[in-house]
Design an enzyme around this catalytic site. Structure first.
Site, PDB file in Angstrom:
ATOM      1  N   ASP A   1       0.849  -1.193   0.000  1.00 35.57           N
ATOM      2  CA  ASP A   1       0.000   0.000   0.000  1.00 35.57           C
ATOM      3  C   ASP A   1       0.886   1.245   0.000  1.00 35.57           C
ATOM      4  O   ASP A   1       0.757   2.123   0.849  1.00 35.57           O
ATOM      5  CB  ASP A   1      -0.930  -0.018   1.221  1.00 35.57           C
ATOM      6  CG  ASP A   1      -1.985   1.068   1.163  1.00 35.57           C
ATOM      7  OD1 ASP A   1      -2.111   1.713   0.114  1.00 35.57           O
ATOM      8  OD2 ASP A   1      -2.662   1.296   2.179  1.00 35.57           O
ATOM      9  N   PHE A   2       1.823   1.290  -0.977  1.00 29.17           N
ATOM     10  CA  PHE A   2       2.721   2.428  -1.070  1.00 29.17           C
ATOM     11  C   PHE A   2       1.968   3.622  -1.645  1.00 29.17           C
ATOM     12  O   PHE A   2       1.354   3.536  -2.707  1.00 29.17           O
ATOM     13  CB  PHE A   2       3.906   2.096  -1.978  1.00 29.17           C
ATOM     14  CG  PHE A   2       4.931   1.182  -1.340  1.00 29.17           C
ATOM     15  CD1 PHE A   2       4.683   0.547  -0.140  1.00 29.17           C
ATOM     16  CD2 PHE A   2       6.155   0.974  -1.955  1.00 29.17           C
ATOM     17  CE1 PHE A   2       5.627  -0.295   0.439  1.00 29.17           C
ATOM     18  CE2 PHE A   2       7.112   0.140  -1.393  1.00 29.17           C
ATOM     19  CZ  PHE A   2       6.847  -0.502  -0.191  1.00 29.17           C
ATOM     20  N   GLU A   3       2.035   4.730  -0.960  1.00 31.34           N
ATOM     21  CA  GLU A   3       1.367   5.950  -1.397  1.00 31.34           C
ATOM     22  C   GLU A   3       2.375   7.101  -1.384  1.00 31.34           C
ATOM     23  O   GLU A   3       3.567   6.900  -1.184  1.00 31.34           O
ATOM     24  CB  GLU A   3       0.159   6.238  -0.492  1.00 31.34           C
ATOM     25  CG  GLU A   3      -0.879   5.122  -0.499  1.00 31.34           C
ATOM     26  CD  GLU A   3      -2.076   5.395   0.384  1.00 31.34           C
ATOM     27  OE1 GLU A   3      -2.302   6.573   0.754  1.00 31.34           O
ATOM     28  OE2 GLU A   3      -2.798   4.430   0.738  1.00 31.34           O
ATOM     29  N   GLY A   4       1.877   8.312  -1.606  1.00 30.14           N
ATOM     30  CA  GLY A   4       2.759   9.474  -1.566  1.00 30.14           C
ATOM     31  C   GLY A   4       3.888   9.347  -2.560  1.00 30.14           C
ATOM     32  O   GLY A   4       3.686   9.059  -3.740  1.00 30.14           O
TER      33      GLY A   4
END
Length: 600
Positions: free
Chosen positions: A381-384
């Protein structure tokens, strides 16, 4: 007998026998009437489908729909005789329809017509080169045009294997199929003398080449029937295909990366923090949830790769269970057929694996969490700015950005460590995936934003290991679909358009590979907020059901028409289990009502 008499008899015998017979003419195309689906055909970007109207002959025809930078090309490679004449014919209708052959060894040919609403015959001829043993026949439309139709396509000429030439093997016989799990089917057949390999065909999927007279086909959807055929191969070419055989995968549940029900509900559990939604103990998670993602494992620093997970302390979550109670509840969920994963990242957990040391630390630390709590796998859930494309990284098939290359390597290492039962899911935002259709590594607002489409190389490299992709169809700006129209979150059309892109494939902006290949429907769950409190883009249950109707049944499609129908679509994901309980369980109740028995 005198020498003269012997010669005379020999000449007489030769004259009586005549010259060697030419190979008999035959139609060499497989399934040119499309009565057995797309068997034998490959259509670019998932553009092809078999329809029952309009048809020219029989009960079926091919419909292919151009989209974006794709012209809906459907093709088949056919074994032919060298130095021989062939005639290619098809009945077509559409605004622009092309018919042709490539790889002839002489002059490739094509012809086209405009024949909207009326069947018209296209014909072209060619001669193969002196060493040509195969050609590719194809039909396609034109960019930006409506769907076109093709039926009764034939390639007539000498059958391969003329006198004195090697013959392809005999047709395989004795094909049998049996399901070994909810995601795999085993095949076996009688070995064919002289065959050096075999090609396994399944329902229009990419062919599988094997050397033994058996194969196990994996990555299938639970409770789904599949049809198989097999061809035998040697240096002279491939045989005709065997009689078809069908088998149905078992229902979901139990162990294994594919051990999910045919339709699954995925939810994030706020296991490490508290917010306004309230804490939910693992033991109290309702049975509706098939995959439970523990939110979150977070890095000790952005670049370290060191991931840690802690349960929410009682000072923050007064009703939190103990570690022992939590672990026991995880085991109970797994015994009931549920999957429990550690989710890495989230909105505040930036992870950048820019070095091999960070990669190795990531593998080690994530493995410790999985082992400590006895988990089934990993959710990315990699974001940014966790994933960003470096300058010059333009081909999603061969990424060069260290952080992306190292993430792929780390996940493959974990998959290899835990084996086929390892469940791998990903929850990127639309910005990281579908926006790659418009911008790949560059921003839509005039400046450079290297995050646009940055998940695509990760998804592509791990597609064979990926259990589920559930893109967050929320917290997103408008995104252009394959209809070249912008769609905004909160309604059925947005989810239909975004999901259709994943299941159809789509052109990637500025990318040398052009089209991102489609994923399987059993790998896709649609990501939504459970309540208006959980994120921008909340979609009312009635609109969720419209999206599911359109994607799985081709009804209630509204303003967006899909490029296919996918009854095996896996299901839905939501942020989150906690917010759904806060909202009175509306999201999960609606899922259970739409897919009755899914949670059983």
């Amino acid at each position: 007998m005198s020498f003269t008499a012997a010669v005379a008899l020999a000449v007489a015998g030769f004259l009586a026998a005549g010259p060697p017979a030419a190979a008999a003419d035959a139609d060499l195309v497989l399934g040119g009437g499309f009565e057995t689906g797309l068997d034998g055909w490959s259509c670019s970007a998932g553009s092809g489908a078999v329809v029952t109207t309009p048809v020219h002959g029989g009960s079926s025809a091919l419909r292919a729909t151009p989209a974006g930078q794709d012209n809906a090309r459907c093709s088949q490679t056919v074994t032919v005789e060298p130095d021989s004449a062939y005639t290619l014919t098809a009945w077509v209708q559409g605004a622009y329809v092309y018919l042709g052959a490539s790889g002839t060894g002489t002059t490739d040919v094509s012809t086209w017509t405009q024949s909207a609403g009326v069947w018209k015959q296209l014909t072209t001829s060619f001669r193969t080169g002196p060493s040509t043993t195969s050609v590719t026949v194809y039909t396609h439309g034109w960019y930006g045009q409506p769907a076109h139709f093709t039926d009764d396509l034939t390639l007539v000429g000498p059958a391969p294997g003329g006198p004195g030439r090697p013959q392809p093997p005999a047709v395989p016989t004795g094909l049998s199929a049996s399901a070994t799990s909810s995601s795999a089917i085993s095949l076996s057949w009688t070995a064919v003398p002289g065959a050096t390999s075999y090609t396994v065909y399944r329902d229009g999927a990419a062919p599988l080449s094997v050397t033994a007279p058996s194969a196990t086909v994996t990555g299938l959807a639970a409770s789904t029937t599949y049809t198989f055929r097999v061809g035998a191969v040697n240096a002279a070419g491939e045989s005709a295909r065997s009689a078809p055989v069908s088998a149905t995968t078992t229902s979901g549940g139990g162990g294994g990366g594919g051990g999910l029900p045919a339709h699954a509900l995925v939810g994030y559990l706020h296991a490490s923090f508290a917010n306004g939604s309230g804490y939910v103990r693992m033991a109290d998670v309702p049975d509706s949830w098939d995959v439970i993602d523990l939110a979150f494992g977070e890095p000790t620093s952005v670049t370290s790769g060191d991931i840690r997970f802690r349960l929410c302390p009682v000072t923050e979550c007064p009703n939190a269970e103990s570690e022992a109670e939590f672990k026991a509840a995880v085991k109970a969920k797994q015994a009931a057929g549920k999957k429990v994963l550690i989710s890495i990242g989230g909105q505040n957990g930036q992870v950048q694996l820019g070095t091999t040391a960070a990669r190795d630390t990531f593998v080690s630390s994530v493995g410790k969490i999985i082992d400590e709590y006895g988990l089934d796998g990993l959710d990315i859930d990699f974001e940014g700015h966790s994933l960003s494309l470096a300058a010059g990284d333009t081909d999603f098939r061969a990424p060069t950005t260290p952080g992306i290359v190292n993430l792929i390597s780390a996940v493959k290492t974990l998959k290899a460590r835990y084996g086929p039962g390892f469940v791998l899911t990903m929850a990127p935002e639309t910005f990281f995936v579908q926006l790659g259709h418009q911008y790949y590594g560059s921003g839509p607002w005039g400046g450079q934003d290297p995050r646009a489409g940055a998940y695509l190389p990760v998804i592509h490299a791990l597609r064979d290991d990926l259990t589920l992709l559930h893109v967050q169809d929320y917290n997103s700006g408008p995104v252009m679909g394959l209809d070249n129209q912008y769609h905004s979150m909160g309604g059925a059309d947005f989810h239909i358009a975004m999901t259709d892109m994943l299941l159809t494939g789509f052109p990637v902006a500025g990318n040398t590979a052009r089209v991102f290949p489609p994923l399987r429907p059993d790998q896709i769950a649609i990501g939504l907020p459970a309540t208006p409190n959980a994120g921008n883009g909340h979609t009312p249950p009635a609109e969720v059901n419209k999206a599911l109707d359109c994607l799985t049944r081709k009804t209630n499609c509204g303003g967006y028409q899909t490029h296919g129908t996918w009854p095996a679509l896996r299901g839905l994901m939501t942020w989150s289990v906690n917010w759904d309980r806060f909202g009175g369980g509306e999201f999960s109740r609606n899922f259970d009502a739409y897919f009755p028995g899914a949670a059983s």
